[in-house]
Write an enzyme that holds these catalytic residues in place. Structure first.
Site, short mmCIF file in Angstrom:
data_model
loop_
_atom_site.label_atom_id
_atom_site.label_comp_id
_atom_site.label_asym_id
_atom_site.label_seq_id
_atom_site.Cartn_x
_atom_site.Cartn_y
_atom_site.Cartn_z
N HIS A 181 0.86 -1.18 0.00
CA HIS A 181 0.00 0.00 0.00
C HIS A 181 0.90 1.24 0.00
O HIS A 181 0.81 2.10 0.87
CB HIS A 181 -0.88 0.01 1.25
CG HIS A 181 -1.92 -1.06 1.28
ND1 HIS A 181 -2.57 -1.46 2.43
CD2 HIS A 181 -2.46 -1.81 0.28
CE1 HIS A 181 -3.45 -2.41 2.14
NE2 HIS A 181 -3.39 -2.65 0.84
N HIS A 183 -7.06 0.94 2.86
CA HIS A 183 -6.30 0.48 1.70
C HIS A 183 -6.06 1.65 0.76
O HIS A 183 -6.69 2.69 0.90
CB HIS A 183 -7.09 -0.62 1.00
CG HIS A 183 -7.43 -1.78 1.90
ND1 HIS A 183 -7.10 -3.08 1.62
CD2 HIS A 183 -8.07 -1.81 3.09
CE1 HIS A 183 -7.53 -3.87 2.60
NE2 HIS A 183 -8.12 -3.12 3.50
C1 LIG Z 1 -0.97 -7.63 -4.62
C2 LIG Z 1 -1.62 -6.33 -4.24
C3 LIG Z 1 -2.84 -6.33 -3.59
C4 LIG Z 1 -3.45 -5.14 -3.24
N1 LIG Z 1 -4.68 -5.17 -2.68
C5 LIG Z 1 -5.34 -4.00 -2.48
C6 LIG Z 1 -6.68 -4.01 -2.02
O1 LIG Z 1 -7.29 -5.06 -1.82
N2 LIG Z 1 -7.29 -2.80 -1.82
C7 LIG Z 1 -6.64 -1.63 -2.04
O2 LIG Z 1 -7.23 -0.56 -1.84
N3 LIG Z 1 -5.36 -1.59 -2.48
C8 LIG Z 1 -4.72 -2.75 -2.73
N4 LIG Z 1 -3.45 -2.71 -3.22
C9 LIG Z 1 -2.83 -1.39 -3.50
C10 LIG Z 1 -3.48 -0.64 -4.67
O3 LIG Z 1 -3.91 -1.54 -5.65
C11 LIG Z 1 -2.48 0.38 -5.26
O4 LIG Z 1 -2.07 1.27 -4.23
C12 LIG Z 1 -3.06 1.21 -6.38
O5 LIG Z 1 -3.73 0.42 -7.33
C13 LIG Z 1 -1.94 2.00 -7.06
O6 LIG Z 1 -2.43 2.74 -8.16
P1 LIG Z 1 -1.46 3.68 -9.01
O7 LIG Z 1 -2.30 4.37 -10.02
O8 LIG Z 1 -0.67 4.51 -8.06
O9 LIG Z 1 -0.41 2.71 -9.72
P2 LIG Z 1 -0.68 1.46 -10.69
O10 LIG Z 1 -2.10 1.07 -10.68
O11 LIG Z 1 0.33 0.43 -10.33
O12 LIG Z 1 -0.38 2.02 -12.15
C14 LIG Z 1 0.91 2.26 -12.65
C15 LIG Z 1 0.94 1.85 -14.12
O13 LIG Z 1 2.10 2.39 -14.74
C16 LIG Z 1 2.72 1.40 -15.54
N5 LIG Z 1 4.13 1.77 -15.64
C17 LIG Z 1 5.07 1.67 -14.66
N6 LIG Z 1 6.22 2.22 -15.10
C18 LIG Z 1 6.01 2.67 -16.35
C19 LIG Z 1 6.81 3.35 -17.29
N7 LIG Z 1 8.06 3.71 -17.01
N8 LIG Z 1 6.26 3.65 -18.50
C20 LIG Z 1 4.97 3.32 -18.79
N9 LIG Z 1 4.17 2.66 -17.92
C21 LIG Z 1 4.68 2.37 -16.71
C22 LIG Z 1 2.43 0.11 -14.83
O14 LIG Z 1 2.57 -0.98 -15.70
C23 LIG Z 1 1.01 0.34 -14.32
O15 LIG Z 1 0.06 -0.05 -15.28
C24 LIG Z 1 -2.81 -3.90 -3.55
C25 LIG Z 1 -1.57 -3.90 -4.19
C26 LIG Z 1 -0.98 -5.10 -4.55
C27 LIG Z 1 0.33 -5.07 -5.27
#
Ligand SMILES: Cc1cc2nc3c(=O)[nH]c(=O)nc-3n(C[C@H](O)[C@H](O)[C@H](O)COP(=O)(O)OP(=O)(O)OC[C@H]3O[C@@H](n4cnc5c(N)ncnc54)[C@H](O)[C@@H]3O)c2cc1C
Ligand SMILES: *[C@@H]1O[C@H](CO)[C@@H](O)[C@H](O)[C@H]1NC(C)=O
Ligand SMILES: *[C@@H]1O[C@H](CO)[C@@H](O)[C@H](O)[C@H]1NC(C)=O
Ligand SMILES: *[C@@H]1O[C@H](CO)[C@@H](O)[C@H](O)[C@H]1NC(C)=O
Ligand SMILES: *[C@@H]1O[C@H](CO)[C@@H](O)[C@H](O)[C@H]1NC(C)=O
Ligand SMILES: *[C@@H]1O[C@H](CO)[C@@H](O)[C@H](O)[C@H]1NC(C)=O
Ligand SMILES: *[C@@H]1O[C@H](CO)[C@@H](O)[C@H](O)[C@H]1NC(C)=O
Ligand SMILES: *[C@@H]1O[C@H](CO)[C@@H](O)[C@H](O)[C@H]1NC(C)=O
Length: 585
Positions: free
Chosen positions: A521, A564
């Protein structure tokens, strides 16, 4: 030279020239697709998203709501190693994140818990005007399509308060098809009541304190996961002004603009075949590549801590020492219990969120005072761990606000979350607001896929360990207290012989250090904060010292929340999209 000619010239140097859009977004993840959808809702605005992963909307491992980690070892995950902390002995923690359209929302546990009102109000206290519970709450509702539970789900414990939810947004939110039956729910509820934690109607109302059922991002009628690709990309897919491009962003390209404020004009990204391509942005670039990757893109572009950039041999564009610092996670651990007879096959999305008073009891007041007196010391320790990137006084100010949340505003400090494994109960629990923050940086100039992660668990203060032990003792006690204990045959792991109900602090310390994990998280590595507090973006989500580089995802959340991180990421992205659109000319 004419301005547009100059731009064209610059974007052609040293690589294949790609296309130009009004906005280019790095990452089609949880937040990135919210931004892409909202910006492209205006047909006059062209938007491109550059994403490493693929369209996984038809992938059965993604669609299933019987969360059994089936997608875990597949190619749709990033697996980042980390350096080991002294406190963890020789163990190294691995950080996992989604690599797909939908990002981590496509591989995560789907649990939707927002956190407490006071934690959002603290964003404003930290210096972010307009970021408080009331404003973020309105964006929660805007994004949400809440599906009310069925009578069978209600009979098994599902509760909700309609006023806490939106019903016209794109993101489906509901309860799993089969909420585990009431034999577990009713006993757990009654035990928590004995332990002083009453059941509450809706843990997403801004007050998460107590025992409740949690909704999940899923589409109950269809029985499939709802990720940001289904919620935000599917309805926008037909738009000719929106494009997803397969590639990995390496760095921002800069215009040759006069003045001290840096002006971006696009990205450089690497295609699957290894070609370096430039893509132009007429208006802005948006980084939504996750808390692990945005710092790497910024550092690769010369935005960061001069000490780190000079070691990497990268020319400084904007001096911003907060980049990659204050990476905050929840500290998680699990015990397992055997059941006397197995439950039905459903999920048990039941969560208990205790306050400091619940876990520390009559020691709370004296702990509040003794820890308050130590904040300066902890801040100094954390500043030293960051090699002075953020000053002790800036960290102390942030710690003071966090300490007030815990001890004065009584936010929940941990979560206890049981899962029905079929053969028993996986009893996970974690602390929500540890003080030992980590960091994530570019480890070497061209390794833009390899974050160098330093978790620092338990490193700034032993109090983080004390909090986890206190939450753990409450977890253990709940399974040993009737009527929930009536269902339990034994504690299988670690076992009462290793960790008895009266275990000492030392026994707890050994167990926790040997088994604690990162909850995944992660927030804070590009914190939305004033520059003098170590911030990376301002309240308009614009990177300090730049005119048109925004960061929108978990990385800008400046302080940990209870519950979360996915839910807050959606709301932050909805609000950020409105901020960006308001400035569109
Ligand atoms: C196994 C797991 C279980 C979880 N369970 C929960 C849950 O039940 N409930 C909850 O609230 N949270 C949960 N979380 C946390 C939550 O899902 C994340 O905090 C949230 O989805 C993050 O969103 P984001 O937009 O910050 O990043 P992300 O959704 O990770 O998006 C980042 C995107 O950028 C892409 N990317 C990365 N680097 C590059 C680059 N250089 N160039 C182009 N693309 C790139 C990646 O491929 C990805 O698609 C969990 C996390 C994990 C790993
Ligand atoms: C993933 O792989 C690791 C290492 O091979 C293994 O220990 C783990 O059990 C696997 N997890 C799943 C869910 O398959
Ligand atoms: C853990 O990380 C350290 C670097 O901090 C490395 O030297 C070591 O090999 C890693 N150990 C494992 C088991 O991966
Ligand atoms: C719950 O499931 C268990 C095991 O399948 C069963 O024995 C019990 O009767 C069920 N309880 C209710 C209330 O449905
Ligand atoms: C999910 O679990 C339910 C209830 O146990 C079961 O009926 C269904 O077949 C499962 N679906 C998948 C895709 O495994
Ligand atoms: C706190 O409670 C414990 C047990 O309930 C009791 O033994 C102890 O005396 C109490 N301490 C204070 C300071 O009230
Ligand atoms: C927080 O809890 C303490 C101890 O129970 C109580 O005295 C105080 O009034 C509470 N504060 C708030 C803001 O609820
Ligand atoms: C826990 O209880 C057992 C048995 O009653 C006793 O032998 C042991 O010393 C106790 N441990 C602690 C840390 O109090």
């Amino acid at each position: 030279m004419h301005k547009s000619l100059q731009l064209l010239f610059l974007t052609c140097v040293g690589g294949v020239y790609g296309e130009t859009f009004d906005y280019v977004i790095a990452g089609a993840g949880t937040a990135g697709l919210v931004i892409a959808n909202r910006l492209s809702s205006n047909p006059a605005i062209t938007v491109a998203v550059v994403e490493t992963g693929d369209d996984v909307r038809q992938n059965a491992d993604v669609q299933t709501i019987n969360f059994s980690f089936t997608s875990f070892n597949t190619s749709i995950n990033w697996l980042y190693p980390s350096v080991t902390s002294a406190a963890l002995g020789s163990r190294n923690l691995t950080y996992r994140a989604g690599k797909a359209w939908g990002g981590t929302s496509s591989v995560n546990g789907m649990v939707y818990i927002r956190g407490d009102k006071a934690q959002y109000d603290a964003w404003e206290d930290l210096g972010n005007k307009g970021w408080n519970w009331d404003s973020v709450f309105s964006y929660y509702k805007k994004g949400e399509h809440f599906i009310t539970p069925t009578s069978a789900q209600i009979a098994n414990g599902a509760t909700y308060d309609a006023s806490a939810h939106g019903t016209t947004g794109p993101l489906d939110l509901g309860f799993p098809f089969t909420v585990s039956n009431s034999s577990f729910h009713d006993k757990a509820r009654d035990t928590w009541k004995v332990l002083g934690l009453d059941s509450i109607t809706d843990l997403n109302s801004g007050d998460s304190h107590g025992f409740d059922t949690a909704p999940m991002t899923l589409d109950p009628p269809a029985g499939v996961r709802e990720d940001s690709a289904r919620a935000y990309y599917t309805p926008a897919e037909a738009r000719s002004n929106l494009k997803i491009i397969k590639g990995t962003v390496k760095r921002i390209t800069w215009a040759d603009a006069p003045g001290r404020t840096a002006v971006a004009n696009g990205f450089e990204y690497v295609t699957p075949s290894g070609e370096l391509v430039k893509i132009g942005a007429r208006k802005e670039v948006v980084l939504s590549a996750s808390a692990y990757r945005n710092p790497l893109i910024l550092e690769g572009s010369g935005v960061g801590n001069p000490k780190i950039l000079s070691k990497l041999g990268i020319k400084i564009k904007v001096k911003l020492p907060g980049v990659g610092e204050s990476m905050q996670d929840h500290n998680i651990i699990a015990m397992t219990y055997a059941l006397k007879s197995s439950l039905d096959g459903g999920r048990i999305p039941y969560a208990t969120l205790p306050t400091a008073q619940d876990v520390f009891g009559n020691k709370t007041a004296s702990l509040a005072a003794s820890t308050s007196a130590k904040l300066a010391e902890w801040a100094k320790a954390l500043s030293d761990l960051s090699d002075g990137a953020i000053s002790p006084s800036a960290i102390e100010k942030r710690f003071r606000i966090q300490h007030d949340l815990i001890f004065k505003k009584n936010v929940t400090v941990g979560e206890l979350f049981p899962t029905n494994t079929g053969t028993g109960i996986l009893a996970q629990f974690w602390t929500s607001m540890p003080f030992s923050w980590g960091s994530v940086h570019l480890g070497s100039k061209d390794k833009f896929n390899e974050p160098s992660i330093t978790p620092n668990l338990f490193s700034a203060t032993d109090f983080d360990l004390d909090m986890l032990a206190a939450v753990g003792r409450l977890s253990q006690k709940s399974f040993a207290t009737p009527p929930l204990s009536d269902l339990i045959a034994d504690n299988v792991s670690p076992g009462y012989s290793k960790l008895p109900l009266n275990a000492s602090d030392d026994q707890w310390g050994t167990f926790l250090k040997g088994n604690v994990l990162n909850a995944l998280h992660v927030v804070g590595s590009c914190s939305m904060l004033p520059r003098e507090l170590g911030g990376v973006v301002d309240e308009k989500v614009t990177v300090h010292g730049t005119r048109n580089v925004r960061v929108v995802d978990a990385s800008i959340i400046p302080m940990q929340l209870s519950g979360h991180t996915m839910a807050p990421v959606y709301a932050v992205a909805e609000k950020a999209a409105d901020i960006i659109l308001a400035e569109w000319k």
